[in-house]
Design a protein around this motif. Structure first.
Motif, PDB file in Angstrom:
ATOM      1  N   ALA A 130       0.689  -1.072   0.439  1.00 32.62           N
ATOM      2  CA  ALA A 130       0.157   0.013  -0.079  1.00 32.62           C
ATOM      3  C   ALA A 130       1.093   1.108   0.032  1.00 32.62           C
ATOM      4  CB  ALA A 130      -1.442   0.438   0.860  1.00 32.62           C
ATOM      5  N   GLU A 131       1.859   1.102   0.225  1.00 33.87           N
ATOM      6  CA  GLU A 131       3.036   2.239   1.046  1.00 33.87           C
ATOM      7  C   GLU A 131       3.808   2.687  -0.429  1.00 33.87           C
ATOM      8  OE1 GLU A 131       5.023   1.168   4.314  1.00 33.87           O
ATOM      9  OE2 GLU A 131       3.758   1.893   5.855  1.00 33.87           O
ATOM     10  N   LYS A 132       3.868   1.917  -1.057  1.00 27.54           N
ATOM     11  CA  LYS A 132       3.980   1.494  -2.251  1.00 27.54           C
ATOM     12  C   LYS A 132       3.379   2.574  -3.589  1.00 27.54           C
ATOM     13  CE  LYS A 132       5.777  -2.796  -3.069  1.00 27.54           C
ATOM     14  NZ  LYS A 132       6.520  -3.728  -4.203  1.00 27.54           N
ATOM     15  N   ALA A 133       2.263   2.102  -3.165  1.00 21.27           N
ATOM     16  CA  ALA A 133       1.046   2.497  -3.918  1.00 21.27           C
ATOM     17  C   ALA A 133       0.569   3.750  -3.637  1.00 21.27           C
ATOM     18  CB  ALA A 133      -0.189   2.262  -4.130  1.00 21.27           C
ATOM     19  N   GLY A 134       1.634   4.494  -1.830  1.00 22.89           N
ATOM     20  CA  GLY A 134       0.797   6.142  -2.298  1.00 22.89           C
ATOM     21  C   GLY A 134      -0.360   6.535  -0.777  1.00 22.89           C
ATOM     22  N   TYR A 135      -0.064   5.270   0.179  1.00 19.63           N
ATOM     23  CA  TYR A 135      -1.366   5.123   0.670  1.00 19.63           C
ATOM     24  C   TYR A 135      -0.560   4.191   1.946  1.00 19.63           C
ATOM     25  CZ  TYR A 135      -4.735   5.578  -3.428  1.00 19.63           C
ATOM     26  OH  TYR A 135      -4.720   6.162  -4.451  1.00 19.63           O
ATOM     27  N   VAL A 136      -1.375   5.004   2.921  1.00 18.32           N
ATOM     28  CA  VAL A 136      -1.021   4.339   3.868  1.00 18.32           C
ATOM     29  C   VAL A 136      -2.836   3.539   5.415  1.00 18.32           C
ATOM     30  CG1 VAL A 136       0.219   5.387   7.091  1.00 18.32           C
ATOM     31  CG2 VAL A 136       0.874   5.369   4.909  1.00 18.32           C
ATOM     32  N   GLY A 137      -2.898   2.800   5.514  1.00 16.02           N
ATOM     33  CA  GLY A 137      -3.845   2.736   6.090  1.00 16.02           C
ATOM     34  C   GLY A 137      -3.831   3.290   7.953  1.00 16.02           C
ATOM     35  N   TYR A 138      -5.072   3.339   8.371  1.00 13.75           N
ATOM     36  CA  TYR A 138      -5.974   3.364   9.954  1.00 13.75           C
ATOM     37  C   TYR A 138      -7.066   2.241   9.580  1.00 13.75           C
ATOM     38  CZ  TYR A 138      -2.780   7.346   9.743  1.00 13.75           C
ATOM     39  OH  TYR A 138      -1.142   8.232  10.147  1.00 13.75           O
ATOM     40  N   ALA A 139      -7.187   2.099  11.537  1.00 15.74           N
ATOM     41  CA  ALA A 139      -8.356   1.591  11.280  1.00 15.74           C
ATOM     42  C   ALA A 139      -8.828   1.566  13.038  1.00 15.74           C
ATOM     43  CB  ALA A 139      -8.266  -0.044  11.536  1.00 15.74           C
ATOM     44  N   GLY A 140      -9.766   1.506  13.360  1.00 19.56           N
ATOM     45  CA  GLY A 140     -10.522   1.289  14.453  1.00 19.56           C
ATOM     46  C   GLY A 140     -11.297   0.328  14.666  1.00 19.56           C
ATOM     47  N   VAL A 141     -11.449  -0.706  15.497  1.00 19.49           N
ATOM     48  CA  VAL A 141     -12.289  -1.819  15.706  1.00 19.49           C
ATOM     49  C   VAL A 141     -12.853  -1.492  17.009  1.00 19.49           C
ATOM     50  CG1 VAL A 141     -12.211  -4.330  15.772  1.00 19.49           C
ATOM     51  CG2 VAL A 141     -10.449  -2.951  14.613  1.00 19.49           C
ATOM     52  N   GLU A 142     -14.413  -2.199  16.969  1.00 22.96           N
ATOM     53  CA  GLU A 142     -15.771  -1.178  17.741  1.00 22.96           C
ATOM     54  C   GLU A 142     -15.421  -3.542  18.331  1.00 22.96           C
ATOM     55  OE1 GLU A 142     -18.569   0.193  16.999  1.00 22.96           O
ATOM     56  OE2 GLU A 142     -17.878   1.204  15.081  1.00 22.96           O
ATOM     57  N   PRO A 143     -14.912  -4.156  19.266  1.00 26.18           N
ATOM     58  CA  PRO A 143     -14.967  -5.205  19.862  1.00 26.18           C
ATOM     59  C   PRO A 143     -15.761  -5.142  20.665  1.00 26.18           C
ATOM     60  CG  PRO A 143     -12.644  -4.239  21.485  1.00 26.18           C
ATOM     61  CD  PRO A 143     -13.580  -3.098  19.848  1.00 26.18           C
ATOM     62  N   VAL A 196      -6.751   0.191  29.735  1.00 25.68           N
ATOM     63  CA  VAL A 196      -6.884   0.803  28.133  1.00 25.68           C
ATOM     64  C   VAL A 196      -6.469   2.163  28.327  1.00 25.68           C
ATOM     65  CG1 VAL A 196      -8.351   1.302  26.426  1.00 25.68           C
ATOM     66  CG2 VAL A 196      -8.563  -1.533  28.312  1.00 25.68           C
ATOM     67  N   GLU A 197      -6.900   3.015  29.299  1.00 26.13           N
ATOM     68  CA  GLU A 197      -6.432   3.843  30.139  1.00 26.13           C
ATOM     69  C   GLU A 197      -5.235   4.056  30.146  1.00 26.13           C
ATOM     70  OE1 GLU A 197      -8.923   7.585  29.740  1.00 26.13           O
ATOM     71  OE2 GLU A 197      -8.220   6.662  28.017  1.00 26.13           O
ATOM     72  N   GLY A 198      -4.603   2.862  30.848  1.00 34.33           N
ATOM     73  CA  GLY A 198      -2.860   3.488  31.078  1.00 34.33           C
ATOM     74  C   GLY A 198      -2.436   2.670  30.109  1.00 34.33           C
ATOM     75  N   LEU A 199      -3.006   1.758  28.848  1.00 33.10           N
ATOM     76  CA  LEU A 199      -1.441   1.497  27.701  1.00 33.10           C
ATOM     77  C   LEU A 199      -1.833   2.816  27.456  1.00 33.10           C
ATOM     78  CD1 LEU A 199      -3.162  -2.072  27.649  1.00 33.10           C
ATOM     79  CD2 LEU A 199      -0.842  -1.004  28.195  1.00 33.10           C
ATOM     80  N   GLY A 200      -2.559   4.322  26.855  1.00 29.06           N
ATOM     81  CA  GLY A 200      -2.258   5.197  26.202  1.00 29.06           C
ATOM     82  C   GLY A 200      -3.894   4.613  25.005  1.00 29.06           C
ATOM     83  N   TRP A 201      -3.975   3.981  25.084  1.00 28.73           N
ATOM     84  CA  TRP A 201      -4.691   4.123  23.716  1.00 28.73           C
ATOM     85  C   TRP A 201      -6.347   4.367  23.428  1.00 28.73           C
ATOM     86  CZ3 TRP A 201      -5.974  -2.695  23.475  1.00 28.73           C
ATOM     87  CH2 TRP A 201      -5.240  -2.792  23.162  1.00 28.73           C
ATOM     88  N   ASN A 202      -6.226   6.094  24.436  1.00 24.58           N
ATOM     89  CA  ASN A 202      -7.762   6.680  24.398  1.00 24.58           C
ATOM     90  C   ASN A 202      -8.544   5.942  24.465  1.00 24.58           C
ATOM     91  OD1 ASN A 202      -8.928   9.355  24.024  1.00 24.58           O
ATOM     92  ND2 ASN A 202      -8.315   9.883  21.782  1.00 24.58           N
ATOM     93  N   MET A 203      -9.233   5.821  25.491  1.00 23.08           N
ATOM     94  CA  MET A 203     -10.534   4.752  25.795  1.00 23.08           C
ATOM     95  C   MET A 203     -12.060   5.640  25.323  1.00 23.08           C
ATOM     96  SD  MET A 203     -11.439   1.906  26.878  1.00 23.08           S
ATOM     97  CE  MET A 203     -13.621   1.275  27.004  1.00 23.08           C
ATOM     98  N   HIS A 204     -12.491   5.449  24.984  1.00 25.78           N
ATOM     99  CA  HIS A 204     -13.568   6.670  24.482  1.00 25.78           C
ATOM    100  C   HIS A 204     -15.004   6.320  25.555  1.00 25.78           C
ATOM    101  CE1 HIS A 204     -11.337   8.436  21.299  1.00 25.78           C
ATOM    102  NE2 HIS A 204     -11.956   7.668  20.799  1.00 25.78           N
ATOM    103  N   ASP A 205     -15.452   5.158  25.054  1.00 23.29           N
ATOM    104  CA  ASP A 205     -16.431   4.457  26.169  1.00 23.29           C
ATOM    105  C   ASP A 205     -16.874   3.345  26.496  1.00 23.29           C
ATOM    106  OD1 ASP A 205     -18.505   4.174  24.010  1.00 23.29           O
ATOM    107  OD2 ASP A 205     -18.632   6.069  23.554  1.00 23.29           O
ATOM    108  N   HIS A 220      -9.539   4.901  20.485  1.00 16.23           N
ATOM    109  CA  HIS A 220      -9.082   5.364  19.419  1.00 16.23           C
ATOM    110  C   HIS A 220      -8.355   4.391  18.088  1.00 16.23           C
ATOM    111  CE1 HIS A 220      -8.782   9.449  17.691  1.00 16.23           C
ATOM    112  NE2 HIS A 220      -7.701   9.525  17.449  1.00 16.23           N
ATOM    113  N   TYR A 221      -8.671   5.456  16.851  1.00 17.65           N
ATOM    114  CA  TYR A 221      -7.853   4.410  16.192  1.00 17.65           C
ATOM    115  C   TYR A 221      -6.578   4.653  15.532  1.00 17.65           C
ATOM    116  CZ  TYR A 221      -7.612   8.837  13.277  1.00 17.65           C
ATOM    117  OH  TYR A 221      -7.090  10.099  12.672  1.00 17.65           O
ATOM    118  N   THR A 222      -5.782   3.471  15.240  1.00 21.86           N
ATOM    119  CA  THR A 222      -4.078   3.753  14.524  1.00 21.86           C
ATOM    120  C   THR A 222      -4.076   2.612  13.378  1.00 21.86           C
ATOM    121  OG1 THR A 222      -2.252   3.646  16.007  1.00 21.86           O
ATOM    122  CG2 THR A 222      -3.370   1.825  16.365  1.00 21.86           C
TER     123      THR A 222
END
Length: 472
Positions: A130-143, A196-205, A220-222
């Protein structure tokens, strides 16, 4: 993020980086390291080592693995060389429930090359392409998951449930969003939120979902690789926290008949390599989804059935991909996707374009997926859609649960696979998966899933006994 490389030596970290990470771990009190590779099911595997062997571990001289004795890898035999793992020192997680242990995610190599049945390597390769094609992907998952416990008779029951076991059941308010039931859940949830907050993942709710004792986490996504590592670590974390409360967590999509499905929606977006920080799924003017986003949707829809085989990989997954179930607390529609289409904020569609963020939400995924393969396929299909300008057609911005078969036919809307067999047949015939998985991993995955389907199809269920035993 450690980059994808084609040979073993280039994957090894520098002596300076090893010393830096070792110092951080020792200062944190870490005594044992579990360098973990990922199997076909997305499950981490390891051999714990003491910190005294940390340097050897990092240089690929630590534990080796007879992976063919653990995973379904039919092309290898007991006479073949073992796999060697190289820990990714950008993927270090100190276990909050026991800070003497660190888990470091690793990449497998075989015969000095990336192992062709290593899902983490597959994702790194997809990211590299993907980077060779010029793109960087981001994702968030709702477990989503259900917290359970064992009753006095050893039967699994919902852990957060104020109704006495046995006797007649009374209809009551749905579990979802309920304040009283959220309060009842807080002893478990507080520990989990703090970690999760302590891990720095930016817990929303945290969401109390529709099923009793069912929860969803929103953080939060990353980047794709980091999100994949986080999700695997989260599955470990949730199980450990639950054990501290005398409970256990299941990620099985439908553990009980008539209950809500546990999903794991994937929220995906793209940026350009040469323009970091700008989400290309939003128009340059702002306020609308871009043409690139529409083409990415087109790519995902073109490979939807094969993708579904990866993001819904179990027999049980398809018990949840149905439009209606009687007896729900709070309604009859499942809110699960059943058709291959997209819509603007349409939660009955497989692909949703949300009203509050510029991403593509795949609502068909569940927590049994191998997240590394899921994200590999997602970014590859999306970029194919953009490069080939695949248009997804008109959005379906209406309630799919109330549409008729003739309406679906008129609009050209196909049904998602109804069972695992249909999904793996689609996977077998999808050419993009040849590139994303590679021929060896694809062969192994198909063999495993065909075996799973055959074993399931040979089993006689309680439903069949009740339905047929005395009728015929």
């Amino acid at each position: 993020m450690t980059a994808y490389v084609e040979n073993f030596k280039d994957a090894l970290p520098t002596a300076e980086r090893i010393a830096e990470v070792r110092k951080e771990l020792e200062e944190a009190g870490v005594e044992y390291v579990m360098s973990a590779w990922i199997d076909l099911f997305g499950i981490p595997k390891t051999k714990p080592v003491p910190m005294s062997d940390f340097e050897l571990l990092c240089m690929g001289k630590g534990p080796q693995f007879a992976v063919h004795s653990v995973s379904f890898v039919p092309e290898l035999s007991p006479a073949d060389p073992d796999q060697v793992m190289v820990p990714d020192l950008d993927a270090v997680y100190i276990c909050p429930w026991d800070t003497s242990i660190a888990i470091i995610f690793a990449d497998l190599f075989w015969m000095d090359k990336p192992y062709n049945v290593c899902p983490r390597q597959a994702l790194k390769r997809a990211i590299h392409d993907a980077e060779k094609a010029g793109y960087v992907g981001y994702a968030g998952v709702e477990p989503e998951f259900i917290v359970m416990r064992y009753d006095e008779d050893g039967n699994p029951v919902k852990a957060i449930d104020d109704e006495p076991q046995g006797g007649s059941k009374v209809r009551r308010q749905a579990f979802g969003y309920d304040v009283e039931l959220s309060i009842d859940s807080m002893p478990f949830l507080k520990d989990m939120i703090d970690i999760v907050e302590g891990l720095g993942w930016n817990m929303h709710d945290v969401v109390c979902e529709g099923g009793y004792s069912q929860f969803e986490l929103d953080f939060h996504y990353t980047t794709l690789l980091e999100m994949a590592d986080r999700l695997v670590f989260l599955r470990i974390l949730l199980k450990e926290v639950a054990k501290e409360h005398g409970m256990f967590v299941t990620f099985m999509p439908k553990p009980t008949t008539g209950d809500w499905r546990s999903g794991a929606h994937i929220n995906f977006s793209l940026q350009k390599v040469d323009n970091p920080g700008v989400n290309i799924f939003e128009t340059a003017e702002g306020g609308d989804f871009s043409e690139e986003c529409m083409h990415a949707v087109g790519g995902l829809m073109a490979h939807s059935e094969a993708l579904t085989a990866i993001v819904c990989p179990t027999v049980n997954s398809y018990n949840g991909l149905v439009p209606r179930v009687g007896g729900f607390e709070g309604g009859t529609v499942t809110w699960a996707p059943t058709n291959i289409t997209y819509g603007h904020n349409n939660r009955s569609a497989q692909f949703r374009l949300p009203q509050n963020r510029y991403c593509i939400e795949n609502r068909a995924a569940d927590m049994t997926m191998n997240i590394y393969l899921a994200l590999s396929m997602t970014i590859s299909a999306a970029i194919e859609g953009i490069e080939n300008k695949i248009h997804p057609g008109k959005p379906t911005d209406q309630d799919l649960y109330n549409m008729t078969e003739s309406e679906f036919k008129k609009l050209g809307i196909k049904r998602l696979p109804r069972n695992l067999l249909s999904a793996i047949e689609a996977l077998k015939n999808d050419k993009l998966t040849d590139e994303v998985l590679g021929p060896v991993m694809k062969k192994s995955l198909l063999a495993y899933k065909n075996d799973e389907w055959e074993r399931y199809h040979q089993a006689v269920t309680d439903w069949e006994v009740k339905e047929y035993l005395r009728l015929y």
